[in-house]
Every structure is written in C-alpha cells, then in structure tokens.
Write a protein that holds these residues in place. Structure first.
Motif, PDB file in Angstrom:
ATOM      1  N   THR A  47      99.482  75.743  54.749  1.00 43.32           N
ATOM      2  CA  THR A  47      99.514  77.244  55.094  1.00 43.32           C
ATOM      3  C   THR A  47     100.181  78.124  53.842  1.00 43.32           C
ATOM      4  O   THR A  47      99.977  79.221  53.542  1.00 43.32           O
ATOM      5  N   VAL A  48     101.491  77.571  53.482  1.00 47.15           N
ATOM      6  CA  VAL A  48     102.168  77.958  52.462  1.00 47.15           C
ATOM      7  C   VAL A  48     101.527  78.035  51.374  1.00 47.15           C
ATOM      8  O   VAL A  48     101.595  79.279  50.517  1.00 47.15           O
ATOM      9  N   ILE A  49     100.635  76.991  51.020  1.00 44.87           N
ATOM     10  CA  ILE A  49     100.047  77.065  49.661  1.00 44.87           C
ATOM     11  C   ILE A  49      98.704  77.989  49.679  1.00 44.87           C
ATOM     12  O   ILE A  49      98.466  78.781  48.783  1.00 44.87           O
ATOM     13  N   LEU A  50      98.082  78.229  50.897  1.00 46.77           N
ATOM     14  CA  LEU A  50      96.947  79.136  50.890  1.00 46.77           C
ATOM     15  C   LEU A  50      97.338  80.530  51.093  1.00 46.77           C
ATOM     16  O   LEU A  50      96.503  81.393  50.478  1.00 46.77           O
ATOM     17  N   ASN A  51      98.335  80.759  51.730  1.00 49.46           N
ATOM     18  CA  ASN A  51      98.970  81.968  51.563  1.00 49.46           C
ATOM     19  C   ASN A  51      99.235  82.731  50.376  1.00 49.46           C
ATOM     20  O   ASN A  51      99.055  83.679  49.906  1.00 49.46           O
ATOM     21  N   ALA A  52      99.880  81.842  49.459  1.00 51.53           N
ATOM     22  CA  ALA A  52     100.132  82.105  48.034  1.00 51.53           C
ATOM     23  C   ALA A  52      98.948  82.314  47.326  1.00 51.53           C
ATOM     24  O   ALA A  52      98.705  83.175  46.565  1.00 51.53           O
ATOM     25  N   ALA A  53      98.160  81.362  47.568  1.00 53.30           N
ATOM     26  CA  ALA A  53      96.748  81.684  46.541  1.00 53.30           C
ATOM     27  C   ALA A  53      96.121  82.697  47.115  1.00 53.30           C
ATOM     28  O   ALA A  53      95.568  83.441  46.180  1.00 53.30           O
ATOM     29  N   GLN A  54      95.879  83.228  48.183  1.00 55.83           N
ATOM     30  CA  GLN A  54      95.362  84.473  48.744  1.00 55.83           C
ATOM     31  C   GLN A  54      96.196  85.608  48.045  1.00 55.83           C
ATOM     32  O   GLN A  54      95.502  86.619  47.843  1.00 55.83           O
ATOM     33  N   ARG A  55      97.263  85.526  48.071  1.00 51.51           N
ATOM     34  CA  ARG A  55      98.070  86.832  47.599  1.00 51.51           C
ATOM     35  C   ARG A  55      97.814  86.908  45.972  1.00 51.51           C
ATOM     36  O   ARG A  55      97.952  87.763  45.511  1.00 51.51           O
ATOM     37  N   ILE A  56      97.541  85.705  45.482  1.00 51.60           N
ATOM     38  CA  ILE A  56      97.617  85.725  44.034  1.00 51.60           C
ATOM     39  C   ILE A  56      96.029  86.381  43.915  1.00 51.60           C
ATOM     40  O   ILE A  56      95.880  87.130  42.708  1.00 51.60           O
ATOM     41  N   VAL A  57      95.089  86.141  44.578  1.00 49.94           N
ATOM     42  CA  VAL A  57      93.970  87.063  44.437  1.00 49.94           C
ATOM     43  C   VAL A  57      94.325  88.220  44.664  1.00 49.94           C
ATOM     44  O   VAL A  57      93.677  89.159  44.006  1.00 49.94           O
ATOM     45  N   ASP A  58      94.496  88.590  45.892  1.00 50.42           N
ATOM     46  CA  ASP A  58      94.760  89.952  46.556  1.00 50.42           C
ATOM     47  C   ASP A  58      95.545  91.090  45.663  1.00 50.42           C
ATOM     48  O   ASP A  58      95.204  92.188  45.405  1.00 50.42           O
ATOM     49  N   LEU A  59      96.665  90.251  44.939  1.00 44.72           N
ATOM     50  CA  LEU A  59      97.334  91.207  44.194  1.00 44.72           C
ATOM     51  C   LEU A  59      96.989  91.527  42.689  1.00 44.72           C
ATOM     52  O   LEU A  59      97.645  92.167  42.023  1.00 44.72           O
ATOM     53  N   GLY A  60      95.845  90.622  42.304  1.00 49.45           N
ATOM     54  CA  GLY A  60      95.469  90.768  40.829  1.00 49.45           C
ATOM     55  C   GLY A  60      95.962  89.900  39.874  1.00 49.45           C
ATOM     56  O   GLY A  60      95.170  90.023  38.842  1.00 49.45           O
ATOM     57  N   PHE A  61      96.684  88.883  40.365  1.00 54.35           N
ATOM     58  CA  PHE A  61      97.100  87.934  39.417  1.00 54.35           C
ATOM     59  C   PHE A  61      95.995  87.140  38.803  1.00 54.35           C
ATOM     60  O   PHE A  61      95.921  86.643  37.881  1.00 54.35           O
ATOM     61  N   LYS A  62      94.803  86.736  39.708  1.00 55.11           N
ATOM     62  CA  LYS A  62      93.907  85.895  39.359  1.00 55.11           C
ATOM     63  C   LYS A  62      92.995  86.629  37.925  1.00 55.11           C
ATOM     64  O   LYS A  62      92.682  85.964  36.995  1.00 55.11           O
ATOM     65  N   ASP A  63      92.892  87.976  38.411  1.00 55.73           N
ATOM     66  CA  ASP A  63      92.210  88.769  37.323  1.00 55.73           C
ATOM     67  C   ASP A  63      93.080  88.762  35.934  1.00 55.73           C
ATOM     68  O   ASP A  63      92.487  89.032  34.779  1.00 55.73           O
ATOM     69  N   LEU A  64      94.243  88.541  35.927  1.00 58.02           N
ATOM     70  CA  LEU A  64      95.068  88.454  34.529  1.00 58.02           C
ATOM     71  C   LEU A  64      95.077  87.141  34.281  1.00 58.02           C
ATOM     72  O   LEU A  64      95.872  87.125  33.042  1.00 58.02           O
ATOM     73  N   GLY A  65      94.542  86.114  34.801  1.00 61.68           N
ATOM     74  CA  GLY A  65      94.452  84.892  34.222  1.00 61.68           C
ATOM     75  C   GLY A  65      95.353  83.766  34.960  1.00 61.68           C
ATOM     76  O   GLY A  65      95.379  82.555  34.661  1.00 61.68           O
ATOM     77  N   TYR A  66      96.162  84.006  35.806  1.00 60.96           N
ATOM     78  CA  TYR A  66      96.692  83.093  36.744  1.00 60.96           C
ATOM     79  C   TYR A  66      95.984  82.128  37.619  1.00 60.96           C
ATOM     80  O   TYR A  66      95.320  82.948  38.374  1.00 60.96           O
ATOM     81  N   GLU A  67      95.483  81.070  37.159  1.00 62.51           N
ATOM     82  CA  GLU A  67      94.485  80.167  37.802  1.00 62.51           C
ATOM     83  C   GLU A  67      94.913  79.025  38.519  1.00 62.51           C
ATOM     84  O   GLU A  67      94.216  78.426  39.343  1.00 62.51           O
ATOM     85  N   TYR A  68      95.898  78.491  38.268  1.00 65.02           N
ATOM     86  CA  TYR A  68      96.457  76.964  38.584  1.00 65.02           C
ATOM     87  C   TYR A  68      97.529  77.165  39.950  1.00 65.02           C
ATOM     88  O   TYR A  68      98.353  77.929  39.787  1.00 65.02           O
ATOM     89  N   ILE A  69      96.873  76.574  41.080  1.00 64.85           N
ATOM     90  CA  ILE A  69      97.811  76.500  42.077  1.00 64.85           C
ATOM     91  C   ILE A  69      98.282  75.085  42.183  1.00 64.85           C
ATOM     92  O   ILE A  69      97.566  74.072  42.664  1.00 64.85           O
ATOM     93  N   VAL A  70      99.566  74.744  42.065  1.00 70.21           N
ATOM     94  CA  VAL A  70     100.025  73.412  41.734  1.00 70.21           C
ATOM     95  C   VAL A  70     101.205  72.927  42.826  1.00 70.21           C
ATOM     96  O   VAL A  70     102.173  73.698  43.271  1.00 70.21           O
ATOM     97  N   LEU A  71     100.680  71.944  43.628  1.00 66.37           N
ATOM     98  CA  LEU A  71     101.498  71.208  44.805  1.00 66.37           C
ATOM     99  C   LEU A  71     102.314  70.345  43.885  1.00 66.37           C
ATOM    100  O   LEU A  71     102.013  69.629  43.301  1.00 66.37           O
ATOM    101  N   ASP A  72     103.760  70.803  44.326  1.00 61.95           N
ATOM    102  CA  ASP A  72     104.675  69.789  43.825  1.00 61.95           C
ATOM    103  C   ASP A  72     105.068  68.554  44.567  1.00 61.95           C
ATOM    104  O   ASP A  72     104.153  68.272  45.311  1.00 61.95           O
ATOM    105  N   ASP A  73     106.186  68.183  44.302  1.00 62.13           N
ATOM    106  CA  ASP A  73     106.671  67.062  45.283  1.00 62.13           C
ATOM    107  C   ASP A  73     106.518  67.132  46.689  1.00 62.13           C
ATOM    108  O   ASP A  73     106.550  68.199  47.367  1.00 62.13           O
ATOM    109  N   CYS A  74     106.651  65.995  47.433  1.00 64.53           N
ATOM    110  CA  CYS A  74     106.511  65.569  48.706  1.00 64.53           C
ATOM    111  C   CYS A  74     105.202  65.917  49.605  1.00 64.53           C
ATOM    112  O   CYS A  74     105.288  66.366  50.880  1.00 64.53           O
ATOM    113  N   TRP A  75     104.073  65.912  49.050  1.00 64.45           N
ATOM    114  CA  TRP A  75     102.851  66.107  49.767  1.00 64.45           C
ATOM    115  C   TRP A  75     102.278  65.137  50.284  1.00 64.45           C
ATOM    116  O   TRP A  75     101.477  64.993  50.993  1.00 64.45           O
TER     117      TRP A  75
END
Length: 485
Positions: A47-75
């Motif tokens: 949920t945390v990751i998908l919420n962040a990914a959706q906001r990155i799209v909705d807020l326009g970050f994807k259009d500016l080139g931010y494309e990688y959603i990286v899961l760090d430790d503890c997965w």
C-alpha cells in the motif's frame, strides 16, 4: 579537423550505441525515482509503495522523468527449500511480481534491494553466493533496478579486487538474465569503487549514508576535510557538505551509464532548511548523482514539490553530455556555525551545446555577494585565462528564477485548478513528458531559467547567495544565436 573532447565523443558513442558501463544500455543519464528507506525503513508494504507511485504520476513527477520506484530493505521473508527468495506475504499480498505489474501499469519501473553479503543491513537474507538464483528470480518478477548493499560481506572487502569480485558476480548474473536491470552498487565508497565500478555497474556510492543535516560534524562520518583521519572508513550519518567534500575528488570517474552516487535525496524529510534543500538538490544534479527522492509522497508540501519539480535543474542533471561539475576553488569565511564550519566554493562544468553550468556555494551563516571570473569558470579549458571561452561574452541565466510558487504547488498537491498566470510548467502534470535531450532554447524559462546578467570577455559573474545556499547558473555564449525562440 576540429578536435573533439573525450566527453563529447563519449556522449556521441552513447547516442549511437546506447551501451556503456555494464553493457545494459541503462542510466545513460543519472537515474531519477523514489526509494522507500529514509521515510519508511522496514515499514514498507504494498500500500505504501502503490500510494507513492500513484502520487508520483498524479503530481507530474513521472512526466518530469522520475521513473523508478525502489523497494529498499525488509521486503523478503527468507528463502524457500530451493534456495529462492520469497516475499513477505503480509506486506506484499500480491507478491513482488504482482506489485511490479501494478507499477508498470502506471508507466513506471520497479526496483528491489539486496546486499552483497549473507544478510542485508536489516538482517534479512542477503545474496552473497546466491547471485544467479536471485538475479533469475528478479528478472522473472520483471524487476528493473537493483540496489545492492554491503552489509555482512564475510570480510570480502579491504582491497579493490575483493570488492570488485563480489560485486561483479551480481553484475554478471544480472546480465545473464537478458533483462535490462539497472545495477546500483551501494558499498559506501569502500575500496574506491570509482576506480572499478564503471565496468560492472551503473552507479556506485561514494561515501557513507547521507543524513538530513547540512554540515553537522558527526564522529560516525569521518574525514569531512580529508585531514588525516581514517578515510577508509565510510561511516554513516554524513552531512550534505561532508558527502560533497568527498565526492569532489572522483568526478572524472563518472560518464554516461556509470555515475558517482552521493546517496538518496533528503529533500522534504525535515532537518534541512529551504535554502539548504535547494542547495542539496542543485549540487546533486550538477554532480550528476542519481536523484532518488525519499520523502513521503502522500504528505508532500508545497516547498518540497517546487524544489523537486524544477525542470531547469533536472535539465542540468539529465544533460546528455553527462559531465559533472568540478570544484575550481574553495575558501574559508569568517562567519561560521556552531560546528566551526564556514566556506565558499565555486564549481563549473560543461553542458551540451557549449553551455556552462556554474555553482556558487555559500556555506557561511550570512548571505553574501559572490564573484567568479570567466578565467576561473573556464579554468579547466585553459589555465590562466587561455581558454577561448574567456574571450567571449556570455549571458547568465538563474536556474531558480522561475521556481514554482506555493499557491501553484498547493493547487497541484490538492488536485485543484492551477491559478491563472501562475509560474507553472503545464507539461509537469498531464502533458507531454519533459525532454532533456537537446539544449533548451533561449526563452524557455522552464528549462533555461531567466536571464539575469551579461558578462563581457574576461569579465566576472556576480550573484547574491543566501546563507547555506547556492546560486545555480547556466551560461550561454552570446556568439551562439542558435536555439532561440
């Protein structure tokens, strides 16, 4: 025949072949994206990751080139009887492959984390000795990015050859899968990765973990001044200036497809003032470090959004020439903070099409007027003012002049109408993605900034710089009439 610089030749080779460093064709410009660690640590979940990914799209970050959603430790939840990693089913009910599919459906890419040791830094199963199994698994999950840490490495470091062999094993395993997976080494600068990592990875960390402090002296992060301390110890809890003052010595080691990584961004995480955050973001972009945001996207504020969404700064980061700035000079100043720090620095570097990026850094506690002569700015092109650029007149553009105002940023965050006449780049939300592959045209205030001065041959660039701040400037020769509106 006119001479062609090595960096220009490399940029042309990248354009023609698309293959550098690890031979995976990735990270031709420094990677842009978001990572879970600084804000969520082991509390990450689907949920945390998908919420962040959706906001990155909705807020326009994807259009500016931010494309990688990286899961760090503890997965993960350890290994199965066949030796393959398994995901924590409670945190990731759709599995990592299911999560990857959802992220890909948003037009983004997904990253995973492991360590070149028996355990990860949070003591989950590491990948040492399991390189081929893990790479094969991640490829089957359609992973696009690997952050590969350095914990619990069984003593297999201490010489560059030991570190090279350990990290090369994973690089070879990733290539063997046939899937393009960006390879981000995170060995904290141990054993001098800038001397070998460009042949096996797309980026490598240059120092210990970056804390969200400007210049606080921390005994856990030695060698801020390289003053004879044990600089082989990377440490952690390193300040912005500590990391910066280490990275200046390795800028020539990076090139398209292979980048010095000064660690993830701390913009929006508290601890840094607005001016310090602007300086941090500007310096990381000018040094061509990967730009991985780590703030809580669902709680982003106006100031943070307006910093991370400055397309003129991103144009410097993503400039196809791939040339980092170099430090030209560094001087102490009288006004110092409680830690005794106070310094000013000048950085300068080449951009595609003949432009020049200039960074004036004020590490002091008082705002000041700073000056840089053209002889200084083009020092590396010809010492003592012998460079041809010194003989030209230049227009100076302030890259931060058109920073998005808070009213506009809040409208974007809240999903309301952007105020008429606002300082807002319409392509940053729902429009055509930003393209950084060509020099920005004069008059494009979003990618070029605003003209603030002109400098005559052998003249001086002057800027008022805030305390703990920078002036980020783009210079264009007046003799160049191309790329004008």
């Amino acid at each position: 025949m006119r001479a062609v610089s090595a960096s220009t030749l490399l940029a042309r080779l990248v354009t023609l072949t698309g293959v550098v460093a690890l031979d995976n064709g990735l990270a031709v410009t420094p990677q842009l994206g978001w990572n879970t660690w600084n804000s969520f640590a082991c509390s990450l979940n689907e949920t945390v990751i998908l919420n962040a990914a959706q906001r990155i799209v909705d807020l326009g970050f994807k259009d500016l080139g931010y494309e990688y959603i990286v899961l760090d430790d503890c997965w993960s939840a350890g290994r199965n009887s066949s030796g393959y990693l398994i995901a924590n089913a409670t945190k990731f009910p759709s599995g990592i492959d299911g999560l990857a599919s959802k992220i890909h459906a948003l037009g983004l890419k997904v990253g995973i984390y492991s360590s070149a040791g028996t355990l990860t830094c949070a003591r989950y199963s590491g990948s040492l000795g399991y390189e081929e199994k893990d790479a094969e698994l991640w490829a089957s999950w359609e992973i696009d990015y690997l952050k590969y840490d350095n914990c619990y490495n069984q003593g297999e470091e201490g010489t560059p050859k030991l570190s090279y062999d350990r990290y090369n094993a994973m690089g070879q395993a990733l290539n063997k899968t046939g899937r393009p997976i960006l390879y981000s080494m995170c060995n904290w600068g141990s054993d001098g990765p800038w001397n070998f990592a460009s042949t096996i990875a797309n980026s490598w960390r240059t120092s210990g973990d970056l804390l969200n402090t400007w210049d606080r002296d921390d005994a856990n992060c030695p060698c801020a001044e390289l003053d004879g301390l044990d600089c082989k110890t990377p440490g952690f809890r390193c300040s912005v200036l500590n990391v910066l003052n280490k990275a200046v010595y390795y800028v020539s080691k990076a090139f398209p497809g292979a980048w010095n990584d000064l660690d993830m961004l701390q913009v929006g995480n508290g601890g840094l003032s607005d001016q310090e955050s602007i300086a941090h973001f500007s310096l990381w972009a000018a040094f061509k470090s990967p730009l991985l945001m780590t703030n809580v996207m669902t709680k982003i504020d106006a100031q943070t959004l307006s910093i991370l969404q400055n397309p003129a700064v991103l144009a410097i980061s993503q400039d196809p020439m791939g040339s980092s700035v170099s430090r030209i000079w560094r001087h102490p100043v009288a006004d110092v903070d409680a830690n005794g720090y106070g310094e000013i620095q000048l950085f300068s570097g080449n951009l595609m099409g003949g432009d020049q990026v200039v960074v004036l850094l004020n590490g002091g506690t008082q705002a000041r007027e700073m000056n840089a002569t053209l002889e200084d700015i083009f020092w590396e092109s010809g010492v003592a003012g012998t460079a041809s650029q010194v003989q030209q007149a230049w227009d100076v553009y302030d890259v931060w002049a058109n920073r998005m105002d808070n009213e506009t940023a809040n409208a974007i965050i809240n999903g309301t109408a952007v105020p008429a006449g606002s300082r807002f780049n319409a392509t940053a939300r729902g429009g055509a993605p930003r393209v950084y592959s060509q020099p920005p045209v004069v008059g494009d205030r979003w990618l070029m900034g605003s003209k603030v001065a002109s400098v005559q041959p052998r003249g001086t660039v002057t800027a008022r710089v805030a305390a703990h701040g920078v002036a980020l400037l783009r210079l264009r020769a007046q003799s160049s009439k191309k790329n004008e509106l």
